[in-house]
Design an enzyme around this catalytic site. Structure first.
Site, PDB file in Angstrom:
ATOM      1  N   SER A 106       0.832  -1.211   0.000  1.00 14.26           N
ATOM      2  CA  SER A 106       0.000   0.000   0.000  1.00 14.26           C
ATOM      3  C   SER A 106       0.866   1.261   0.000  1.00 14.26           C
ATOM      4  CB  SER A 106      -0.869  -0.023   1.258  1.00 14.26           C
ATOM      5  OG  SER A 106      -1.383   1.255   1.532  1.00 14.26           O
ATOM      6  N   HIS A 278     -13.580  -1.535  -1.562  1.00 14.20           N
ATOM      7  CA  HIS A 278     -12.596  -1.272  -0.513  1.00 14.20           C
ATOM      8  C   HIS A 278     -12.933  -2.057   0.760  1.00 14.20           C
ATOM      9  CE1 HIS A 278      -9.298   1.807  -0.449  1.00 14.20           C
ATOM     10  NE2 HIS A 278      -9.231   1.435   0.816  1.00 14.20           N
TER      11      HIS A 278
HETATM   12  C1  LIG Z   1      -7.277  -2.182   7.207  1.00 13.82           C
HETATM   13  C2  LIG Z   1      -7.425  -2.019   5.729  1.00 13.82           C
HETATM   14  C3  LIG Z   1      -6.592  -1.136   5.067  1.00 13.82           C
HETATM   15  C4  LIG Z   1      -6.704  -1.000   3.682  1.00 13.82           C
HETATM   16  N1  LIG Z   1      -5.835  -0.177   3.032  1.00 13.82           N
HETATM   17  C5  LIG Z   1      -5.886  -0.105   1.675  1.00 13.82           C
HETATM   18  C6  LIG Z   1      -4.917   0.662   0.982  1.00 13.82           C
HETATM   19  O1  LIG Z   1      -4.022   1.251   1.562  1.00 13.82           O
HETATM   20  N2  LIG Z   1      -5.039   0.732  -0.367  1.00 13.82           N
HETATM   21  C7  LIG Z   1      -6.038   0.088  -1.058  1.00 13.82           C
HETATM   22  O2  LIG Z   1      -6.101   0.184  -2.278  1.00 13.82           O
HETATM   23  N3  LIG Z   1      -6.946  -0.659  -0.405  1.00 13.82           N
HETATM   24  C8  LIG Z   1      -6.885  -0.783   0.930  1.00 13.82           C
HETATM   25  N4  LIG Z   1      -7.787  -1.566   1.592  1.00 13.82           N
HETATM   26  C9  LIG Z   1      -8.786  -2.321   0.830  1.00 13.82           C
HETATM   27  C10 LIG Z   1      -8.233  -3.709   0.479  1.00 13.82           C
HETATM   28  O3  LIG Z   1      -7.214  -3.613  -0.479  1.00 13.82           O
HETATM   29  C11 LIG Z   1      -9.331  -4.612  -0.095  1.00 13.82           C
HETATM   30  O4  LIG Z   1     -10.019  -3.929  -1.107  1.00 13.82           O
HETATM   31  C12 LIG Z   1     -10.317  -5.089   0.961  1.00 13.82           C
HETATM   32  O5  LIG Z   1      -9.657  -5.343   2.177  1.00 13.82           O
HETATM   33  C13 LIG Z   1     -11.035  -6.342   0.486  1.00 13.82           C
HETATM   34  O6  LIG Z   1     -11.970  -6.776   1.394  1.00 13.82           O
HETATM   35  P1  LIG Z   1     -11.710  -7.944   2.464  1.00 13.82           P
HETATM   36  O7  LIG Z   1     -10.753  -7.389   3.459  1.00 13.82           O
HETATM   37  O8  LIG Z   1     -13.051  -8.172   3.038  1.00 13.82           O
HETATM   38  O9  LIG Z   1     -11.150  -9.114   1.740  1.00 13.82           O
HETATM   39  C14 LIG Z   1      -7.698  -1.712   2.970  1.00 13.82           C
HETATM   40  C15 LIG Z   1      -8.525  -2.609   3.655  1.00 13.82           C
HETATM   41  C16 LIG Z   1      -8.388  -2.766   5.020  1.00 13.82           C
HETATM   42  C17 LIG Z   1      -9.264  -3.767   5.726  1.00 13.82           C
END
Ligand SMILES: Cc1cc2nc3c(=O)[nH]c(=O)nc-3n(C[C@H](O)[C@H](O)[C@H](O)COP(=O)(O)O)c2cc1C
Length: 389
Positions: A106, A278
């Site tokens: 990230s 997300h």
């Molecule tokens: C704690 C957390 C931080 C995240 N940070 C980012 C990030 O920095 N960049 C991004 O593109 N997506 C981010 N996401 C989204 C994840 O890439 C992803 O889309 C999402 O976690 C998918 O859902 P799931 O956790 O239920 O599998 C984040 C998700 C979580 C839970």
């Protein structure tokens, strides 16, 4: 606790992490309706049980944006994941490399791109947000290029950060720097393993890629404030041109939930898209990714690879997403929980479990390759589709 299911890591993570980190990881936006929908709708997918089809050694490998992956799985970008274990993103990247699974770092990671890229022999992927500071974006893209990143995920579903009540309740957001620090230290002392391993030995606690910009203002509140004020709400499709100009490798647009947007991304020359909300952390009330996926996959056809994430907690969930038309699946909370629970060893174990579950589900689905996986929300029509194969 014995780990038998990939989701078992969640409980271990909850016990291990101070609440301000666990709630940040586990929570979603507002009433968490979309967060729940992602899981609920994925569970509605019906896989087709097929028999006597010679399914010895199913092959779960896939091709994504011209890259061969041994499994249809990618460790997706998770901000602050490095706080879940000591220098956490480096541990996760090493675990992913052991399986040949891509690890995507990230923008708002704890460890810097340089630190993570040099901790593993396998090229990592990098994720970028559209930020007001285009100079920083250009510099990060240059750094990603120099460090040999194999692909760029450009996340477009965060023009502004979503509102997450749990962060206010846990003390991560909404407090003065002093009150926030006191609250978090109070939580850390009740989680001594984390406090010693990460809190003390895992320093520095900064956002590795943006720390140079913030100089001495490097407290957690400074970073949260930086994140809130640096996402760019002015962003539009024309800004993709900026990214294209500064990035020469495979470009993957993440955060697509609408077929029109998917076609736009394809028209603008992206190599792949990620159907994503997300993880239910942005627009609460948005559709689940499982429900959005089939129409999007159909609307772009073969023009672009369609990836997906959201609510994937097992190898069977991966197979369900493939049945709905995805080429590959990004894991989010699943890997971050495994990292929090058992570090590198946990992430290796997680991928082992998911690998075994994918192969078993494929065999029981009568699929020798991922293209042969069959199932859907509307089983009769999809089953008829499978009959024609
Ligand atoms: C704690 C957390 C931080 C995240 N940070 C980012 C990030 O920095 N960049 C991004 O593109 N997506 C981010 N996401 C989204 C994840 O890439 C992803 O889309 C999402 O976690 C998918 O859902 P799931 O956790 O239920 O599998 C984040 C998700 C979580 C839970």
């Amino acid at each position: 606790m014995k780990i038998v299911s990939p989701d078992d890591f969640r409980l271990l993570a909850k016990n291990r992490l101070p609440p301000f980190l666990f709630e940040y990881l586990d929570g979603g936006a507002n009433g968490e309706v979309t967060l729940a929908r992602n899981r609920d709708d994925l569970a509605q997918v019906v896989l087709d049980q097929r028999v006597l089809r010679t399914v010895k050694g199913p092959d779960p490998s896939v091709r994504v944006a011209s890259m061969r992956l041994p499994l249809p799985v990618i460790l997706g970008p998770i901000g602050l994941a490095g706080m879940n274990a000591r220098r956490g993103e480096c541990q996760a990247a090493r675990a992913a490399a052991q399986h040949g699974v891509p690890f995507c770092l990230s923008t708002v990671s704890a460890c810097s791109l340089g630190e993570v890229a040099s901790s593993t022999p396998h090229p990592i992927w990098f994720q970028l947000y559209m930020m007001r500071d285009r100079g920083l974006m250009a510099a990060l893209l240059e750094e990603a290029q120099t460090r040999g990143c194999a692909a760029l995920i450009f996340t477009v579903d965060m023009p502004v950060p979503g509102i997450r009540y749990r962060d206010y309740r846990s003390g991560l957001a909404g407090l003065s720097p002093l009150a926030g620090a006191i609250r978090r230290i109070g939580q850390a002392v009740k989680h001594p393993r984390w406090a010693w391993d990460v809190g003390v030995r895992g320093r520095p606690h900064v956002l590795g890629n943006v720390a140079p910009l913030l100089a001495r203002r490097s407290g957690l509140e400074d970073f949260m404030a930086w994140m809130r004020s640096n996402f760019d709400p002015d962003v539009s499709w024309s800004d993709l041109e900026f990214v294209r100009r500064h990035w020469r490798g495979p470009l993957i647009i993440k955060g697509i939930l609408n077929p029109h947007d998917a076609r736009e991304a394809a028209a603008l020359g992206a190599d792949a898209i990620v159907v994503s909300n997300h993880g239910g952390r942005q627009l609460d009330g948005a559709m689940s990714t499982a429900r959005a996926l089939p129409e999007i996959a159909q609307s772009v056809g073969d023009r672009i690879d369609v990836l997906v994430d959201g609510g994937v907690r097992s190898g069977v969930d991966v197979v369900r997403m493939l049945a709905l038309g995805a080429k590959a699946v990004l894991l989010g909370r699943a890997w971050a929980c495994a990292l929090a629970a058992q570090g590198e060893r946990g992430v290796i174990r997680l991928i082992d479990l998911i690998d075994a579950e994918i192969r078993t589900a494929m065999a029981l689905n009568g699929a020798c390759t991922v293209d042969e996986i069959s199932g859907g929300f509307d089983l009769p029509r999809d089953v008829r589709g499978a009959e024609r194969r």
